[in-house]
Design a protein around this motif. Sequence first.
Motif, PDB file in Angstrom:
ATOM      1  N   LEU A 124       0.843  -1.205   0.010  1.00 56.81           N
ATOM      2  CA  LEU A 124       0.086   0.019  -0.177  1.00 56.81           C
ATOM      3  C   LEU A 124       0.860   1.080   0.031  1.00 56.81           C
ATOM      4  O   LEU A 124       1.662   1.391   0.921  1.00 56.81           O
ATOM      5  CB  LEU A 124      -0.816   0.140   1.244  1.00 56.81           C
ATOM      6  CG  LEU A 124      -1.872  -1.205   1.425  1.00 56.81           C
ATOM      7  CD1 LEU A 124      -2.513  -1.379   2.619  1.00 56.81           C
ATOM      8  CD2 LEU A 124      -3.095  -1.017   0.291  1.00 56.81           C
ATOM      9  N   GLU A 127      -0.217   7.106  -0.013  1.00 56.60           N
ATOM     10  CA  GLU A 127      -1.377   8.117  -0.668  1.00 56.60           C
ATOM     11  C   GLU A 127      -2.824   7.167  -0.128  1.00 56.60           C
ATOM     12  O   GLU A 127      -3.871   7.697  -0.313  1.00 56.60           O
ATOM     13  CB  GLU A 127      -1.458   8.176  -1.893  1.00 56.60           C
ATOM     14  CG  GLU A 127      -0.179   8.985  -2.474  1.00 56.60           C
ATOM     15  CD  GLU A 127       1.080   8.465  -2.547  1.00 56.60           C
ATOM     16  OE1 GLU A 127       1.272   7.218  -2.604  1.00 56.60           O
ATOM     17  OE2 GLU A 127       2.002   9.037  -2.214  1.00 56.60           O
ATOM     18  N   ALA A 128      -2.536   5.781   0.198  1.00 60.67           N
ATOM     19  CA  ALA A 128      -3.853   4.919   0.460  1.00 60.67           C
ATOM     20  C   ALA A 128      -4.404   5.670   1.981  1.00 60.67           C
ATOM     21  O   ALA A 128      -5.195   5.087   2.207  1.00 60.67           O
ATOM     22  CB  ALA A 128      -3.236   3.684   0.381  1.00 60.67           C
ATOM     23  N   PHE A 129      -3.542   6.528   2.444  1.00 58.45           N
ATOM     24  CA  PHE A 129      -4.036   6.760   3.954  1.00 58.45           C
ATOM     25  C   PHE A 129      -4.504   8.354   4.044  1.00 58.45           C
ATOM     26  O   PHE A 129      -4.092   8.979   5.126  1.00 58.45           O
ATOM     27  CB  PHE A 129      -2.946   6.240   5.016  1.00 58.45           C
ATOM     28  CG  PHE A 129      -2.735   4.831   4.691  1.00 58.45           C
ATOM     29  CD1 PHE A 129      -3.642   4.082   5.423  1.00 58.45           C
ATOM     30  CD2 PHE A 129      -1.544   4.584   4.100  1.00 58.45           C
ATOM     31  CE1 PHE A 129      -3.288   2.533   4.997  1.00 58.45           C
ATOM     32  CE2 PHE A 129      -1.426   3.083   4.105  1.00 58.45           C
ATOM     33  CZ  PHE A 129      -2.491   2.056   4.467  1.00 58.45           C
ATOM     34  N   THR A 134     -10.087   6.345   1.094  1.00 58.60           N
ATOM     35  CA  THR A 134      -9.053   5.190   0.523  1.00 58.60           C
ATOM     36  C   THR A 134      -8.389   4.267   1.808  1.00 58.60           C
ATOM     37  O   THR A 134      -7.921   3.198   1.742  1.00 58.60           O
ATOM     38  CB  THR A 134      -7.882   6.031   0.068  1.00 58.60           C
ATOM     39  OG1 THR A 134      -7.291   6.983   0.792  1.00 58.60           O
ATOM     40  CG2 THR A 134      -8.465   6.635  -1.108  1.00 58.60           C
ATOM     41  N   ASP A 137     -10.852   1.508   2.103  1.00 61.57           N
ATOM     42  CA  ASP A 137     -10.479   0.579   0.991  1.00 61.57           C
ATOM     43  C   ASP A 137      -8.967  -0.407   1.252  1.00 61.57           C
ATOM     44  O   ASP A 137      -8.983  -1.443   1.020  1.00 61.57           O
ATOM     45  CB  ASP A 137     -10.374   1.152  -0.185  1.00 61.57           C
ATOM     46  CG  ASP A 137     -11.624   1.556  -0.620  1.00 61.57           C
ATOM     47  OD1 ASP A 137     -12.381   1.158  -0.189  1.00 61.57           O
ATOM     48  OD2 ASP A 137     -11.421   2.574  -1.594  1.00 61.57           O
ATOM     49  N   SER A 138      -8.205   0.567   1.967  1.00 59.33           N
ATOM     50  CA  SER A 138      -6.723  -0.266   1.940  1.00 59.33           C
ATOM     51  C   SER A 138      -6.973  -1.182   3.297  1.00 59.33           C
ATOM     52  O   SER A 138      -6.171  -2.164   3.395  1.00 59.33           O
ATOM     53  CB  SER A 138      -5.569   0.991   2.543  1.00 59.33           C
ATOM     54  OG  SER A 138      -5.661   1.880   1.444  1.00 59.33           O
TER      55      SER A 138
END
Length: 180
Positions: A124, A127-129, A134, A137-138
């Motif tokens: 991951l 940017e996933a956080f 997002t 989703d992660s």
Amino acid sequence: MPNEQIPNMDELFKKVDSVLTKVDLSKTTSENIGFEDLKSGYYLCEVESAKLTESKKSHNPQIALTLKTIDDGFMIDDDDNRVVHAGSKNRKVFKYYPLTDETTVKRFVSDMLKFEDDDGNSILPQEAFTTAETLTDSLEVIEGMRIYIQLTVSGEGEAKNNWTSLLSWKRVAQLEIADE
């Protein structure tokens, strides 16, 4: 009536009785809690669930991870021998990450970046956080993944503390703790 939902109650009773008659309850009391606390050591776990929740006490947002040990844990003694913690397989470990400020968010993201692919790269990106959407989703992505944890137990009784650290696969390789 609840019993009507089970088609063959007599057969069910026979199965239950076959188990109950083999159990020695003579030393079982209301004080028996069933499981001893996990001991300090390393545990290979699977992420059973990863959810964005709210703290029961403060009502602040937090991430709640439920990990399940998939093997007995172990420690490394002073002579570099592996000492297995028998009976620690299939136990639950709960890890909570409050999301209240920059420090707590960075601590959480740092641990999430420890979920790596076979080449040691984080699965991951940072940017996933960056948004709640997002982030959730992660969390779905890491469910079912395996990761080692290091559990550190200090103190006793009311002063007992447990610290759970997630270990990257790179760190696991450095410590040479992964099973062959």
